[in-house]
Design a protein around this motif. Sequence first.
Motif, mmCIF file in Angstrom:
data_model
loop_
_atom_site.group_PDB
_atom_site.id
_atom_site.type_symbol
_atom_site.label_atom_id
_atom_site.label_comp_id
_atom_site.label_asym_id
_atom_site.label_seq_id
_atom_site.Cartn_x
_atom_site.Cartn_y
_atom_site.Cartn_z
ATOM 1 N N ARG A 1 -9.872 -20.251 12.838
ATOM 2 C CA ARG A 1 -8.862 -19.740 11.910
ATOM 3 C C ARG A 1 -9.043 -18.226 11.748
ATOM 4 N N ARG A 2 -7.953 -17.599 11.355
ATOM 5 C CA ARG A 2 -7.975 -16.135 11.284
ATOM 6 C C ARG A 2 -7.527 -15.678 9.907
ATOM 7 N N TRP A 3 -8.247 -14.687 9.369
ATOM 8 C CA TRP A 3 -7.894 -14.140 8.049
ATOM 9 C C TRP A 3 -7.711 -12.635 8.092
ATOM 10 N N GLU A 4 -6.848 -12.196 7.271
ATOM 11 C CA GLU A 4 -6.696 -10.750 7.085
ATOM 12 C C GLU A 4 -7.170 -10.405 5.677
ATOM 13 N N ILE A 5 -8.108 -9.500 5.632
ATOM 14 C CA ILE A 5 -8.640 -9.112 4.315
ATOM 15 C C ILE A 5 -8.291 -7.645 4.084
ATOM 16 N N LEU A 6 -7.653 -7.372 2.989
ATOM 17 C CA LEU A 6 -7.316 -5.982 2.668
ATOM 18 C C LEU A 6 -8.299 -5.471 1.623
ATOM 19 N N LEU A 7 -8.856 -4.313 1.907
ATOM 20 C CA LEU A 7 -9.857 -3.731 1.014
ATOM 21 C C LEU A 7 -9.305 -2.466 0.396
ATOM 22 N N ASN A 8 -9.816 -2.143 -0.757
ATOM 23 C CA ASN A 8 -9.387 -0.870 -1.301
ATOM 24 C C ASN A 8 -10.152 0.280 -0.650
ATOM 25 N N GLU A 9 -9.793 1.461 -1.030
ATOM 26 C CA GLU A 9 -10.255 2.644 -0.317
ATOM 27 C C GLU A 9 -11.771 2.828 -0.328
ATOM 28 N N GLN A 10 -12.369 2.491 -1.485
ATOM 29 C CA GLN A 10 -13.809 2.776 -1.604
ATOM 30 C C GLN A 10 -14.672 1.697 -0.952
ATOM 31 N N ALA A 11 -14.063 0.583 -0.647
ATOM 32 C CA ALA A 11 -14.857 -0.556 -0.188
ATOM 33 C C ALA A 11 -15.524 -0.287 1.156
ATOM 34 N N ASP A 12 -16.715 -0.917 1.299
ATOM 35 C CA ASP A 12 -17.413 -0.784 2.567
ATOM 36 C C ASP A 12 -17.250 -2.095 3.319
ATOM 37 N N PRO A 13 -16.630 -2.085 4.459
ATOM 38 C CA PRO A 13 -16.389 -3.335 5.199
ATOM 39 C C PRO A 13 -17.693 -4.043 5.576
ATOM 40 N N GLN A 14 -18.791 -3.280 5.576
ATOM 41 C CA GLN A 14 -20.094 -3.874 5.940
ATOM 42 C C GLN A 14 -20.469 -5.038 5.022
ATOM 43 N N MET A 15 -19.989 -4.972 3.807
ATOM 44 C CA MET A 15 -20.383 -6.015 2.857
ATOM 45 C C MET A 15 -19.866 -7.383 3.285
ATOM 46 N N ILE A 16 -18.762 -7.423 3.953
ATOM 47 C CA ILE A 16 -18.233 -8.700 4.432
ATOM 48 C C ILE A 16 -19.138 -9.238 5.530
#
Lengths: 318, 527
Positions: A264-279
């Motif tokens: 399955r595939r998901w799209e996650i939208l983050l706000n500007e300050q977020a660090d994608p590394q946390m996912i």
Amino acid sequence: MQPEPVLELQKVSKRYGSFTAVNNISFSIPAGSIYGFLGPNGAGKTTTIRMILDILKPDAGSIRILGESCALNVRHRIGYLPEEKGLYKKMRVWSIIAYFATLKGMGRKAARAQAFELLERYGLKDYAESRVESLSKGMGQKVQVLSAVAHRPELVILDEPFSGLDPVNQEVLEQLIRDMAAAGQTVIFSTHIMQHAERLCDRMLLITKGQKVFDGTLDDAHALIPRRVILECQSDQCPAPASPDILSVTELPILEPTRTAQTRRWEILLNEQADPQMILQHCFTQRIALSRFDYTQPSLHDVFVHLVGSDAREHALR
Amino acid sequence: MKMIILIALREYAENVKTKGFWAGILLFPLILVGVFFFQTLLAESTPSRYYLLIDQSGRYANAVDAAIRQEQQRRILQAFVAYVLENRSDAPLTQIPGQSNAQIDQLIDDVGVDEVAAVDQWLNNGGLDFLLTLAAPVLREDAPAFVPPREQFLPAPLPVDIADAASTEEIVERLRPWLNAERMLLIDGERSPLFALILIPPDVDSAIQRPGAALPSQATAPAGVQYWASNLTDTRLPNAIERSINNAIRDREFTDQGIDIQRVRNVQRTRLPLSRLDPRKEAGEEAVSIADTFRQWAPVGFVYLMFISLMQSVQYLLSNTIEEKSNRIIEVLLASVTPLELMMGKLLGIGLSGITTIAAWLLSFFLFVLFYPGTETELITQFFQVLMSSDLIPYFVFYFLAGYALYAGIFLAIGSLCNTLKEAQSLMMPMMMVLIAPLVTMTFIAQDPNGSVARIMSWIPLFTPFTMMNRAAAQPPLFDIIGTTFLLVLSIVLVLWLSGKVFRQGVLRTGQPPRIVEILRMLRHRH
């Protein structure tokens, strides 16, 4: 104190009968910058440029250009490449460049020397004595760009300069624009191809349907749309952590054939300050095997589609 | 102003480089040389034409022979007059009377009244030799000998035996292959076509028509003398034959009615000369000379020159504006110069090339006169001098420039409204009609230069340059000159102002050419 902008539009509008081509647009361009005029076809870019050059009169609003209210008074300090390209077919390449330069107030000898110098610098030396009609479309366009800037104007306005050029010549033109900016000239160019704007522009203006939708730097533009992460895994639930930085999680359908049916595939939208590394970290600690992790900086193209998206599509389908 | 000159110079340089420009410049001298060269060539190369005369009545063969001989004598006479004019001693043209001298006049009169007698008399007087002695005093010392033109009509031998032919129709049938050029005559080893058959049937006299008698019914069979020839355009021979046969018949009628032919002839040859005098000239010099006549007609040539040159310039202006419009150069130009500068630059540049064309024509004309020796050119040299001494040249320069400004303004406005030449055609149509009018009335106005048509046309600004040029030699009233000039200048200013408006709005237009209403709106537009 800020230096006076090279160009300033205030609440400018232009109507053709009942159709409003440009609606209440305001912006200003600082000296020495490369400024992109972006927008879908028919957005009002060319009309705006023609009003800036005083070829068309605005119905409302005011324009100040190089400290004057009328472009005709400073026309020798402006270089202009119109959207539709054309040259006198029978003239020789160098003489047409020199002719337009003299119309901009350059002396005949200086104009001639400048023509040959430009032709040499931008790879057209061998064609200097050719007639314009013998050139290919792309070469003709290069000649026209050169004839627009040969008199070293303070302000260069190029309407769709890249259309019709092959990738190599597009790069040559990009170089020319950078050269001019380096020499302190202000360059405005319109385009609907975002890559050029992304590579060149300090600031940009995005208009659609005659209205301004964005005016700012590339970073400002990027900040407009959220960062996006695409995940793929064999899990029933999205492996995203609970975080205030996550704006939304949406499951995307998988259209292409995959190895396993459970993916399955998901799209996650983050706000500007977020660090994608946390996912990524979250998935690692939860021992969720990811088959895909995509994080890309949104391109100007995405911004463009985001801002004018529905309008542009609607326009294209019409 | 600097921009106007820059644009004008480019327009001029580009125009001068086009093939059309050079074709225009070279065409005129080519035509000039061509006309003289070919005329001489044609005159010398028209083949002798063979005719066959079959007189079954036995009454008119002599008259027809004489008629053909006269045709030849007439040509000799014409050639001789030209020869005398060409080789006269240096008497200025103004002193040669407008009409040929009295003796030649007499001869021409005689020929008109009674050819047979006149030519007979001329021949009795010694013919050509007589004329040569007559002309000797006026000829130059080094004049070449007069070479009479070749005979044009020669009798042909009978190509087929017709002695046993029963009827006129049968004779024609037997000769038909030669008349249709299916078979050729063999004369002196050369094959030549039979030009004409003149067949006089035995009962030809029964077809004589007299006044008072009932007109003959529309018979299908040919009546009277039959002239068979497939060439329908050369009418000299049938005309001469008809005249001579009629003369012969009239002579016989006179005799039949008991009238002395000689006395009739003498009466017919009585004449009173007419002197043409010009009241505007000094006392004692009123006689109208060839130069005067020429001066009177010269404006027609100028009107024509003006028309051609104007058409050329204006066409170029139109196509050039449309080129700039259709490939959008106009936008670059308008970012550099104002529409008015652009328009004026174009007007000036193309105007200059128009003047160049005319100057080149005059120069080639002058060179032609200078270097092309002999024949008619000496005459032209004198005409040229007459022209230069008249005040026609300044008139021409003024009216050419005025006409150019007027029409160029209009055509530029038209050009600014169209994207293709095809679109321009429909807008140009009415202008073309207007331009044709002075050309059509050109000859008429030269004949009646101060008549009401000429005066009315002079006051219509679109026609003023042409019509006033046309009238220039006839000293039009001062009121007309000043009034029309004032009106013309006013119209030029108005036209340029209005076309400036249309031009400004038209050049950036795309799509269909505007409708009349839109053009009117453009004219009213305030910038």
